[in-house]
Design a protein around this motif. Structure first.
Motif, PDB file in Angstrom:
ATOM      1  N   GLU A   1       0.813  -1.217   0.000  1.00  0.00           N
ATOM      2  CA  GLU A   1       0.000   0.000   0.000  1.00  0.00           C
ATOM      3  C   GLU A   1       0.848   1.270   0.000  1.00  0.00           C
ATOM      4  O   GLU A   1       0.422   2.299  -0.534  1.00  0.00           O
ATOM      5  CB  GLU A   1      -0.955  -0.015   1.193  1.00  0.00           C
ATOM      6  CG  GLU A   1      -2.036  -1.083   1.050  1.00  0.00           C
ATOM      7  CD  GLU A   1      -3.007  -1.108   2.222  1.00  0.00           C
ATOM      8  OE1 GLU A   1      -3.024  -0.138   3.014  1.00  0.00           O
ATOM      9  OE2 GLU A   1      -3.755  -2.102   2.356  1.00  0.00           O
ATOM     10  N   ASP A   2       2.073   1.204   0.564  1.00  0.00           N
ATOM     11  CA  ASP A   2       2.939   2.380   0.589  1.00  0.00           C
ATOM     12  C   ASP A   2       3.364   2.806  -0.814  1.00  0.00           C
ATOM     13  O   ASP A   2       3.652   3.980  -1.055  1.00  0.00           O
ATOM     14  CB  ASP A   2       4.196   2.106   1.425  1.00  0.00           C
ATOM     15  CG  ASP A   2       3.881   1.930   2.900  1.00  0.00           C
ATOM     16  OD1 ASP A   2       2.780   2.344   3.312  1.00  0.00           O
ATOM     17  OD2 ASP A   2       4.720   1.359   3.627  1.00  0.00           O
ATOM     18  N   GLY A   3       3.393   1.867  -1.748  1.00  0.00           N
ATOM     19  CA  GLY A   3       3.863   2.176  -3.089  1.00  0.00           C
ATOM     20  C   GLY A   3       2.768   2.411  -4.112  1.00  0.00           C
ATOM     21  O   GLY A   3       3.056   2.606  -5.302  1.00  0.00           O
ATOM     22  N   LEU A   4       1.514   2.401  -3.692  1.00  0.00           N
ATOM     23  CA  LEU A   4       0.411   2.580  -4.637  1.00  0.00           C
ATOM     24  C   LEU A   4       0.099   4.055  -4.848  1.00  0.00           C
ATOM     25  O   LEU A   4       0.185   4.851  -3.915  1.00  0.00           O
ATOM     26  CB  LEU A   4      -0.847   1.871  -4.126  1.00  0.00           C
ATOM     27  CG  LEU A   4      -0.806   0.344  -4.017  1.00  0.00           C
ATOM     28  CD1 LEU A   4      -2.131  -0.173  -3.471  1.00  0.00           C
ATOM     29  CD2 LEU A   4      -0.491  -0.299  -5.360  1.00  0.00           C
TER      30      LEU A   4
ATOM     31  N   PHE B   1      -8.030   0.193  -2.954  1.00  0.00           N
ATOM     32  CA  PHE B   1      -7.578  -1.083  -2.392  1.00  0.00           C
ATOM     33  C   PHE B   1      -8.003  -1.200  -0.928  1.00  0.00           C
ATOM     34  O   PHE B   1      -8.506  -2.242  -0.496  1.00  0.00           O
ATOM     35  CB  PHE B   1      -6.060  -1.211  -2.512  1.00  0.00           C
ATOM     36  CG  PHE B   1      -5.544  -2.576  -2.155  1.00  0.00           C
ATOM     37  CD1 PHE B   1      -5.497  -3.587  -3.099  1.00  0.00           C
ATOM     38  CD2 PHE B   1      -5.134  -2.870  -0.857  1.00  0.00           C
ATOM     39  CE1 PHE B   1      -5.046  -4.866  -2.771  1.00  0.00           C
ATOM     40  CE2 PHE B   1      -4.684  -4.136  -0.514  1.00  0.00           C
ATOM     41  CZ  PHE B   1      -4.635  -5.133  -1.469  1.00  0.00           C
ATOM     42  N   ILE B   2      -7.813  -0.137  -0.176  1.00  0.00           N
ATOM     43  CA  ILE B   2      -8.208  -0.145   1.238  1.00  0.00           C
ATOM     44  C   ILE B   2      -9.714  -0.356   1.363  1.00  0.00           C
ATOM     45  O   ILE B   2     -10.188  -1.117   2.217  1.00  0.00           O
ATOM     46  CB  ILE B   2      -7.770   1.155   1.929  1.00  0.00           C
ATOM     47  CG1 ILE B   2      -6.235   1.209   2.021  1.00  0.00           C
ATOM     48  CG2 ILE B   2      -8.390   1.267   3.318  1.00  0.00           C
ATOM     49  CD1 ILE B   2      -5.694   2.520   2.555  1.00  0.00           C
TER      50      ILE B   2
ATOM     51  N   PRO C   1       1.401  -5.725  -6.882  1.00  0.00           N
ATOM     52  CA  PRO C   1       0.013  -5.270  -7.037  1.00  0.00           C
ATOM     53  C   PRO C   1      -0.920  -6.243  -7.746  1.00  0.00           C
ATOM     54  O   PRO C   1      -2.069  -6.421  -7.318  1.00  0.00           O
ATOM     55  CB  PRO C   1       0.179  -3.967  -7.832  1.00  0.00           C
ATOM     56  CG  PRO C   1       1.520  -3.456  -7.425  1.00  0.00           C
ATOM     57  CD  PRO C   1       2.382  -4.680  -7.275  1.00  0.00           C
ATOM     58  N   ALA C   2      -0.459  -6.870  -8.821  1.00  0.00           N
ATOM     59  CA  ALA C   2      -1.356  -7.760  -9.567  1.00  0.00           C
ATOM     60  C   ALA C   2      -1.818  -8.932  -8.711  1.00  0.00           C
ATOM     61  O   ALA C   2      -3.016  -9.236  -8.639  1.00  0.00           O
ATOM     62  CB  ALA C   2      -0.660  -8.270 -10.829  1.00  0.00           C
TER      63      ALA C   2
ATOM     64  N   CYS D   1      -3.188  -4.270 -13.794  1.00  0.00           N
ATOM     65  CA  CYS D   1      -3.847  -5.496 -13.365  1.00  0.00           C
ATOM     66  C   CYS D   1      -4.609  -5.273 -12.061  1.00  0.00           C
ATOM     67  O   CYS D   1      -5.719  -5.789 -11.877  1.00  0.00           O
ATOM     68  CB  CYS D   1      -2.816  -6.607 -13.175  1.00  0.00           C
ATOM     69  SG  CYS D   1      -2.098  -7.245 -14.709  1.00  0.00           S
ATOM     70  N   LEU D   2      -3.997  -4.500 -11.158  1.00  0.00           N
ATOM     71  CA  LEU D   2      -4.680  -4.200  -9.899  1.00  0.00           C
ATOM     72  C   LEU D   2      -5.953  -3.406 -10.163  1.00  0.00           C
ATOM     73  O   LEU D   2      -7.001  -3.674  -9.557  1.00  0.00           O
ATOM     74  CB  LEU D   2      -3.749  -3.426  -8.973  1.00  0.00           C
ATOM     75  CG  LEU D   2      -4.356  -2.931  -7.651  1.00  0.00           C
ATOM     76  CD1 LEU D   2      -4.932  -4.095  -6.846  1.00  0.00           C
ATOM     77  CD2 LEU D   2      -3.312  -2.175  -6.835  1.00  0.00           C
ATOM     78  N   ARG D   3      -5.893  -2.437 -11.078  1.00  0.00           N
ATOM     79  CA  ARG D   3      -7.094  -1.656 -11.409  1.00  0.00           C
ATOM     80  C   ARG D   3      -8.190  -2.576 -11.947  1.00  0.00           C
ATOM     81  O   ARG D   3      -9.368  -2.432 -11.592  1.00  0.00           O
ATOM     82  CB  ARG D   3      -6.761  -0.572 -12.435  1.00  0.00           C
ATOM     83  CG  ARG D   3      -5.978   0.603 -11.877  1.00  0.00           C
ATOM     84  CD  ARG D   3      -5.920   1.762 -12.857  1.00  0.00           C
ATOM     85  NE  ARG D   3      -5.131   2.858 -12.323  1.00  0.00           N
ATOM     86  CZ  ARG D   3      -3.825   3.020 -12.497  1.00  0.00           C
ATOM     87  NH1 ARG D   3      -3.156   2.128 -13.254  1.00  0.00           N
ATOM     88  NH2 ARG D   3      -3.192   4.031 -11.968  1.00  0.00           N
ATOM     89  N   ASP D   4      -7.807  -3.496 -12.819  1.00  0.00           N
ATOM     90  CA  ASP D   4      -8.797  -4.417 -13.384  1.00  0.00           C
ATOM     91  C   ASP D   4      -9.435  -5.273 -12.298  1.00  0.00           C
ATOM     92  O   ASP D   4     -10.651  -5.503 -12.303  1.00  0.00           O
ATOM     93  CB  ASP D   4      -8.134  -5.330 -14.428  1.00  0.00           C
ATOM     94  CG  ASP D   4      -7.807  -4.602 -15.726  1.00  0.00           C
ATOM     95  OD1 ASP D   4      -8.400  -3.540 -15.973  1.00  0.00           O
ATOM     96  OD2 ASP D   4      -6.949  -5.099 -16.485  1.00  0.00           O
TER      97      ASP D   4
END
Length: 324
Positions: free
Chosen positions: A126-129, A137-138, A156-157, A219-222
Motif C-alpha cells: 500500500e505504501d507504493g500505490l 484497495f483499502i 500489485p497484480a 492489473c490491480l485496477r482491473d
C-alpha cells in the motif's frame, strides 16, 4: 508452507482460468466481438428451464455442454431438467482444466523469493500505490474484512487477485460453482468425472513475474473494477445464468481481469490460446467414442467467434439446442 501453496493455487486460478472465468461489465462496455454463429442461432429459440445447454453430435456420440458463469451466489437455487436427463444417460462428466501444485513447485517458488511476484525487502504494497489505487484497495479489503498485512508482501497484480477472491468469499459469491454442484450431481449418479486438462504452474508464475510496474498497476485496477462490479450487483448475472437468459449474460460477460492481466505479460496470449485449444481438444476426443458425455465449459470460452462450440462445429459435429 500451506499458505504458499494456497497462494500459488490462487495465482494459477486467476491467471490460467482467465479463459474460463469472465468479468461482468456494464452493457455496452464489452469489447466488440462478432460472436459465435452457433450462439447467434440459439439466442432466438425459446428457452427451457435452467442454464443454457447445447447438444453436440458426431456419429454415435452425444455431448451435452453446460455453459457456466462465475461468480455465482452460494445460495443460488437452480434446476435444469435438461442437465438432469443428460446426466442420467451419461457415463462421463468433463470439467474445466485444473491446476497441479506439487512439492517441487512450492519449494522452487520459495527459494526464488516469490518468482518476482513479491515486494522487495522492506517494501509494503500500500505504501507504493498511487493515491487513487491505495484508496480503492483499502476500501476493497475493508469490504473483504481483511487487514493490510494480508497483502503487504505481494506485487500489485497478485494482491489484487487475492483480494478479489477474498471479497467474493466474504460476499457469499462462489468461484467453484456451478462446477462443484454439477460434480455432486454426477457423483450421485456414479458418473465418472475427468478434468479436461492440467495447467503448467511454471509457465503461469513465469508470465506473472515478468509484468512491468505499469502492467502490475493496470492489473490491480482491473481486479478492483471487477470487485466493485461484483459488490454492486452480487446476484444479477447468477439469476440470468440460472434461467438460461443467454442474451442478458452475454451483454455483460467479457474478458476477465485475470485474462487482461495475463495478456500484458510476455507469452500470456499463447498460454490463453493453449488453454482454449486444450478444452476444445478434450471435447473433440469425447465425440470420438459412442455414448453420452456431459461437459461444463465457461461461457467466456463458448460465446466468442472461434470459441469451443465453433471449433467443434468446424470438425463436422452438429451443434443444436436439445429438445425439452
Amino acid at each position: 508452507m500451506a499458505s504458499v501453496k494456497s497462494t500459488l493455487t490462487a495465482i494459477v486460478f486467476f491467471a490460467l482460468s482467465a479463459v474460463a472465468h469472465a468479468q461482468t461489465v456494464e452493457p455496452g462496455l464489452a469489447p466488440e466481438d462478432p460472436g459465435s454463429a452457433v450462439v447467434e442461432e440459439l439466442l432466438v429459440v425459446a428457452r427451457a428451464p435452467g442454464p443454457a445447454v447445447w447438444l453436440v453430435q458426431k456419429g454415435e456420440a452425444r455431448l451435452y455442454v453446460v455453459g457456466s458463469a462465475v461468480p455465482l451466489p452460494h445460495q443460488l437455487a437452480w434446476k435444469s431438467p435438461r442437465l438432469e436427463r443428460a446426466l442420467d444417460q451419461a457415463d462421463l462428466l468433463l470439467i474445466p482444466p485444473r491446476a497441479s501444485v506439487g512439492p517441487g513447485q512450492i519449494a522452487g517458488f520459495v527459494l526464488k523469493g516469490g518468482a518476482g511476484l513479491r515486494q522487495g525487502l522492506g517494501e509494503r504494497l500500500e505504501d507504493g500505490l498511487p493515491p487513487d489505487l491505495k484508496a480503492r484497495f483499502i476500501s476493497g479489503r475493508t469490504r473483504a474484512k481483511k487487514g493490510a498485512g494480508e497483502y503487504k508482501g505481494w506485487q500489485p497484480a497478485i494482491a489484487g487477485f487475492l483480494l478479489l477472491s477474498d471479497f467474493r468469499q466474504a460476499a457469499g459469491l462462489s468461484e467453484a460453482k456451478p462446477v462443484s454442484t454439477i460434480e455432486r450431481m454426477a457423483r450421485a449418479r456414479k458418473v465418472r468425472i475427468k478434468a479436461m486438462g492440467q495447467y503448467r504452474m511454471s509457465a503461469v508464475v513465469s508470465a506473472a513475474g515478468k509484468l512491468s510496474r505499469d502492467a502490475q498497476l493496470a492489473c490491480l485496477r482491473d481486479a478492483l473494477d471487477e470487485l466493485e462490479y461484483d459488490g454492486g450487483r452480487p446476484t444479477t448475472i447468477g439469476f440470468d445464468w440460472a434461467r438460461g437468459d443467454l442474451a442478458s449474460v452475454r451483454a455483460r460477460y467479457s474478458a476477465s481481469a485475470a485474462q487482461r492481466c495475463l495478456l500484458r505479460s510476455p507469452g500470456g496470449g499463447k498460454l490463453l490460446e493453449q488453454q482454449i485449444g486444450q478444452s476444445a481438444g478434450a471435447l473433440s476426443s469425447a465425440l470420438s467414442r459412442p455414448g453420452v458425455t456431459v461437459a461444463v465449459v465457461d461461457l467466456a470460452v463458448l460465446l466468442p467467434a472461434n470459441g469451443v462450440l465453433d471449433q467443434l462445429k468446424a470438425t463436422g459435429a452438429t451443434v443444436t439446442s436439445p429438445p425439452d
